[in-house]
Design a protein around this motif. Sequence first.
Motif, PDB file in Angstrom:
ATOM      1  N   GLU A   1     -63.675  15.668  27.794  1.00 28.88           N
ATOM      2  CA  GLU A   1     -62.996  14.409  28.076  1.00 28.88           C
ATOM      3  C   GLU A   1     -64.016  13.298  28.300  1.00 28.88           C
ATOM      4  OE1 GLU A   1     -60.841  15.418  31.562  1.00 28.88           O
ATOM      5  OE2 GLU A   1     -59.107  16.194  30.472  1.00 28.88           O
ATOM      6  N   ILE A   2     -63.836  12.198  27.606  1.00 27.34           N
ATOM      7  CA  ILE A   2     -64.713  11.064  27.862  1.00 27.34           C
ATOM      8  C   ILE A   2     -64.277  10.340  29.140  1.00 27.34           C
ATOM      9  CG2 ILE A   2     -63.367   9.438  26.466  1.00 27.34           C
ATOM     10  CD1 ILE A   2     -66.090   8.275  25.578  1.00 27.34           C
ATOM     11  N   ARG A   3     -63.002  10.449  29.472  1.00 25.80           N
ATOM     12  CA  ARG A   3     -62.492   9.973  30.747  1.00 25.80           C
ATOM     13  C   ARG A   3     -61.629  11.073  31.347  1.00 25.80           C
ATOM     14  NH1 ARG A   3     -60.488   3.737  29.512  1.00 25.80           N
ATOM     15  NH2 ARG A   3     -62.550   2.900  28.998  1.00 25.80           N
ATOM     16  N   THR A   4     -61.693  11.220  32.664  1.00 24.09           N
ATOM     17  CA  THR A   4     -60.949  12.297  33.290  1.00 24.09           C
ATOM     18  C   THR A   4     -59.449  12.083  33.148  1.00 24.09           C
ATOM     19  OG1 THR A   4     -60.593  13.510  35.337  1.00 24.09           O
ATOM     20  CG2 THR A   4     -61.019  11.159  35.547  1.00 24.09           C
ATOM     21  N   THR A   5     -58.729  13.162  32.859  1.00 20.56           N
ATOM     22  CA  THR A   5     -57.270  13.126  32.749  1.00 20.56           C
ATOM     23  C   THR A   5     -56.596  13.921  33.855  1.00 20.56           C
ATOM     24  OG1 THR A   5     -57.283  15.052  31.282  1.00 20.56           O
ATOM     25  CG2 THR A   5     -57.389  12.871  30.252  1.00 20.56           C
ATOM     26  N   ARG A   6     -57.387  14.511  34.759  1.00 14.75           N
ATOM     27  CA  ARG A   6     -56.857  15.309  35.862  1.00 14.75           C
ATOM     28  C   ARG A   6     -56.150  16.570  35.380  1.00 14.75           C
ATOM     29  NH1 ARG A   6     -58.951  14.799  40.395  1.00 14.75           N
ATOM     30  NH2 ARG A   6     -57.061  14.969  41.643  1.00 14.75           N
ATOM     31  N   THR A   7     -56.392  16.965  34.127  1.00  7.67           N
ATOM     32  CA  THR A   7     -55.760  18.182  33.621  1.00  7.67           C
ATOM     33  C   THR A   7     -56.266  19.408  34.370  1.00  7.67           C
ATOM     34  OG1 THR A   7     -55.548  17.170  31.442  1.00  7.67           O
ATOM     35  CG2 THR A   7     -55.319  19.552  31.562  1.00  7.67           C
ATOM     36  N   ALA A   8     -57.557  19.457  34.660  1.00  4.23           N
ATOM     37  CA  ALA A   8     -58.098  20.595  35.402  1.00  4.23           C
ATOM     38  C   ALA A   8     -57.471  20.684  36.793  1.00  4.23           C
ATOM     39  CB  ALA A   8     -59.615  20.483  35.502  1.00  4.23           C
ATOM     40  N   ALA A   9     -57.238  19.544  37.431  1.00  8.94           N
ATOM     41  CA  ALA A   9     -56.594  19.557  38.743  1.00  8.94           C
ATOM     42  C   ALA A   9     -55.168  20.083  38.645  1.00  8.94           C
ATOM     43  CB  ALA A   9     -56.600  18.155  39.350  1.00  8.94           C
ATOM     44  N   GLN A  10     -54.495  19.862  37.510  1.00 10.36           N
ATOM     45  CA  GLN A  10     -53.161  20.412  37.314  1.00 10.36           C
ATOM     46  C   GLN A  10     -53.198  21.927  37.110  1.00 10.36           C
ATOM     47  OE1 GLN A  10     -52.291  17.119  34.228  1.00 10.36           O
ATOM     48  NE2 GLN A  10     -50.266  17.819  34.829  1.00 10.36           N
ATOM     49  N   LEU A  11     -54.271  22.432  36.504  1.00  8.07           N
ATOM     50  CA  LEU A  11     -54.338  23.859  36.201  1.00  8.07           C
ATOM     51  C   LEU A  11     -54.752  24.689  37.412  1.00  8.07           C
ATOM     52  CD1 LEU A  11     -56.078  23.848  32.690  1.00  8.07           C
ATOM     53  CD2 LEU A  11     -53.647  24.009  33.214  1.00  8.07           C
ATOM     54  N   TRP A  12     -55.526  24.129  38.328  1.00  2.00           N
ATOM     55  CA  TRP A  12     -56.100  24.939  39.395  1.00  2.00           C
ATOM     56  C   TRP A  12     -55.062  25.617  40.286  1.00  2.00           C
ATOM     57  CZ3 TRP A  12     -59.570  27.957  41.059  1.00  2.00           C
ATOM     58  CH2 TRP A  12     -59.693  28.243  42.421  1.00  2.00           C
ATOM     59  N   PRO A  13     -54.004  24.934  40.806  1.00  2.00           N
ATOM     60  CA  PRO A  13     -53.036  25.645  41.662  1.00  2.00           C
ATOM     61  C   PRO A  13     -52.353  26.805  40.940  1.00  2.00           C
ATOM     62  CG  PRO A  13     -52.784  23.277  41.892  1.00  2.00           C
ATOM     63  CD  PRO A  13     -53.688  23.492  40.721  1.00  2.00           C
ATOM     64  N   THR A  14     -52.024  26.619  39.662  1.00  2.00           N
ATOM     65  CA  THR A  14     -51.406  27.704  38.900  1.00  2.00           C
ATOM     66  C   THR A  14     -52.391  28.849  38.715  1.00  2.00           C
ATOM     67  OG1 THR A  14     -50.019  26.105  37.730  1.00  2.00           O
ATOM     68  CG2 THR A  14     -50.260  28.282  36.730  1.00  2.00           C
ATOM     69  N   LEU A  15     -53.623  28.536  38.421  1.00  2.00           N
ATOM     70  CA  LEU A  15     -54.647  29.560  38.259  1.00  2.00           C
ATOM     71  C   LEU A  15     -54.815  30.371  39.544  1.00  2.00           C
ATOM     72  CD1 LEU A  15     -56.879  30.685  36.395  1.00  2.00           C
ATOM     73  CD2 LEU A  15     -58.370  28.880  37.228  1.00  2.00           C
ATOM     74  N   LEU A  16     -54.844  29.702  40.677  1.00  2.00           N
ATOM     75  CA  LEU A  16     -55.008  30.386  41.957  1.00  2.00           C
ATOM     76  C   LEU A  16     -53.787  31.244  42.276  1.00  2.00           C
ATOM     77  CD1 LEU A  16     -56.696  30.762  44.528  1.00  2.00           C
ATOM     78  CD2 LEU A  16     -55.528  28.760  45.474  1.00  2.00           C
ATOM     79  N   ALA A  17     -52.583  30.727  42.019  1.00  2.00           N
ATOM     80  CA  ALA A  17     -51.370  31.495  42.313  1.00  2.00           C
ATOM     81  C   ALA A  17     -51.284  32.747  41.437  1.00  2.00           C
ATOM     82  CB  ALA A  17     -50.141  30.613  42.106  1.00  2.00           C
ATOM     83  N   LEU A  18     -51.639  32.629  40.165  1.00  2.00           N
ATOM     84  CA  LEU A  18     -51.622  33.798  39.287  1.00  2.00           C
ATOM     85  C   LEU A  18     -52.657  34.826  39.722  1.00  2.00           C
ATOM     86  CD1 LEU A  18     -51.246  32.061  35.807  1.00  2.00           C
ATOM     87  CD2 LEU A  18     -49.532  33.429  36.982  1.00  2.00           C
ATOM     88  N   ARG A  19     -53.803  34.360  40.138  1.00  2.00           N
ATOM     89  CA  ARG A  19     -54.839  35.294  40.579  1.00  2.00           C
ATOM     90  C   ARG A  19     -54.397  36.053  41.826  1.00  2.00           C
ATOM     91  NH1 ARG A  19     -59.219  36.842  42.881  1.00  2.00           N
ATOM     92  NH2 ARG A  19     -61.038  37.368  41.606  1.00  2.00           N
ATOM     93  N   ARG A  20     -53.725  35.408  42.728  1.00  2.00           N
ATOM     94  CA  ARG A  20     -53.249  36.091  43.937  1.00  2.00           C
ATOM     95  C   ARG A  20     -52.135  37.077  43.614  1.00  2.00           C
ATOM     96  NH1 ARG A  20     -54.147  35.051  48.869  1.00  2.00           N
ATOM     97  NH2 ARG A  20     -51.985  34.904  49.573  1.00  2.00           N
ATOM     98  N   LEU A  21     -51.317  36.774  42.636  1.00  2.00           N
ATOM     99  CA  LEU A  21     -50.291  37.736  42.218  1.00  2.00           C
ATOM    100  C   LEU A  21     -50.924  38.991  41.624  1.00  2.00           C
ATOM    101  CD1 LEU A  21     -47.386  35.668  40.604  1.00  2.00           C
ATOM    102  CD2 LEU A  21     -47.210  37.297  42.493  1.00  2.00           C
ATOM    103  N   LEU A  22     -51.946  38.810  40.799  1.00  2.00           N
ATOM    104  CA  LEU A  22     -52.607  39.962  40.201  1.00  2.00           C
ATOM    105  C   LEU A  22     -53.361  40.770  41.247  1.00  2.00           C
ATOM    106  CD1 LEU A  22     -53.929  38.550  36.818  1.00  2.00           C
ATOM    107  CD2 LEU A  22     -52.073  40.169  37.191  1.00  2.00           C
ATOM    108  N   ALA A  23     -53.963  40.095  42.223  1.00  2.00           N
ATOM    109  CA  ALA A  23     -54.643  40.821  43.293  1.00  2.00           C
ATOM    110  C   ALA A  23     -53.639  41.637  44.113  1.00  2.00           C
ATOM    111  CB  ALA A  23     -55.402  39.846  44.182  1.00  2.00           C
TER     112      ALA A  23
END
Length: 638
Positions: free
Chosen positions: A526-548
């Motif tokens: 990204e040449i300018r931030t779109t906050r897409t990574a910030a949108q992905l992080w909570p879902t990524l963390l929730a999925l990881r806790r489910l798998l754990a």
Amino acid sequence: MRRLPRPPSLDRGRAVRALLAFALAFGSVTAVAGVEYGAFAAMGCYLDAYGNRDPYPRRATLTALLTGGFVLSFFAASLAAGHTWAMVAVLSLVAVAATLFVDTLDLSGPGGYFVVLVAALGAFLPPADPAAAAVRSGLVGLGAACAWLFETIGTLTSPHRPEQRAASTALKDVAAFARAAAGAGPGPPDGPLADARQRACASLHRAWTALDETRPGWRRRGPDAPRLALHTLLTRLEGVLEVVEDSLCEDGAPVPGPWPRLLLDTAGQVRAGRVPDPWPGPAAAPGGPAPCAATAPWPAPLPPRRRPGDEVRRLYAPSSPFPAVALRVGLAVAGGTTIAALVPVLHPAWVAVGAAAALQGGPWRRPTWRSGWRLAGTVLGVGLTAAAFHSYEPGVWVTVALASAGHALYRGLPRSSLFVRTMLSTPVALLIADAATLGRPGLGDLATYRLLDVSLGLALGMATTLLVRGIPVRRVRAAVQGAVAATAAALLDRLRTGSADPRSLGKAWEALAALWTMYAAVPAEEIRTTRTAAQLWPTLLALRRLLAWNLLAPPGLLGPGEADRTGAYLDALSTAAGAGLPGSPEIRAALPSPSLPGHPDLARRLADLHRALASSPPAFTGRRRRGGHLWRRVLRRR
């Protein structure tokens, strides 16, 4: 008084290996055939930029294949020299193929940058007949072989060192998170605590990935004792991380005081090559999963080993970011090659390479960040070179010695020190170019034109980011949906059978790894931030806790009827995940009403996933929070 920033740490082992390989290749060929031929061997030594963080079995295989790529790309580019459109076609194809190879196979290093560099140098040398091009390519292969030898020689003395270092880093980061959580008490993590949590999760993911990447080396005989001990250690560390994260909940038990110190002591033992087996892990906290109980057999939670055809299919998987990245790099190199061939610049290869450098070859930061620091490093490197060699033309062996020393320092610095690395690599490139052209037109003029040519290339690379979008939203959405669907399938198998299924659990971890890759790759394009990574992080963390939870929880928690109801809810979540990005109005409209099971721990984790998919990220104010982007310093990339 404000503390001064610490100077970048030097990896002495890597610097010594790079020095020996570069001096051996450059010096031996120079002694036999002359410095102009030694320069070709020095180009092959750029192979040592790759594989430094990969386990030795995987490193040896992939860098050997990349050695062949160095030779073939240099030979094809040498044959295309002097033909403008042939050079454009060859260098563009090399850029696309190298980017896909390095990124898709997750080989640590600067993407396809150095493959493009070697090919561009061959394309912009004076035209050569096939015999001369073959000789030059063979010397490039000789230098690459020297680099390969010194990068893989560690397998004879410390064969498990890369994966042990990754596990040690994970232990340290989980210890830091445990210490921060113990001092914070219950409540949603924010500020430094959220950063520590992010770093701990990313380090543990990297440790699992490093252990998974050792498996091609024991396909028939099975894992040896040190790797089995690492697997047990990481499984127990998952339990420790679970207890620490649960302590942040209102009804969670506090983190026991001795845990951080015990984790740090274990990290020191692992880094020194002494993996405790069995690991004297902490006792289970009341109400939490037992961190000492390795309930999953090998290879769970590692994904099943893919066949070569599966690796190829990843190139065009809907959730892969790499085709879009490779296309952008190929277009930038094509534009740089075309302009360099038509505009009378002194060393046209640097224009094409500068265009590629704007898009890759640095840590996981946006192109504007990479280009700015590369330009600053080039300016200083050129200034130092021009000042040192204004009235002095170095001799043959002075050139070999200075280039070898600069290359070694460059390799020993961390990737985050892009400015210093660029400053050191600039004199090395000028010395090699001066040697290949037998001192014509001289280092002073080469330094001046290096600055102009690289600046033009960086500008072209930045222009490409404005014209070509980095990663399409549909690919990001496909990565989210794939991870949610695979996690739901693994959890449904657990609820129906009472125990974790290694195959479905492995596929779920594989899909989660793809989402990790997307999470890391999006900001880098990204040449300018779109906050897409910030949108992905909570879902990524929730999925990881489910798998754990799926991995560590005891069997038989839900009855058949409740399991079916929870399974239907999981299927609805999987369907809704494909409607849009997390937090978007489309996905909020498609999400089902919560239908949570009676088990409180599982219900809380499913509610976290529902909330992560529905909630929008915090508004971006234009100022980066202190300590942000820590995950970029933890993940490789590729």
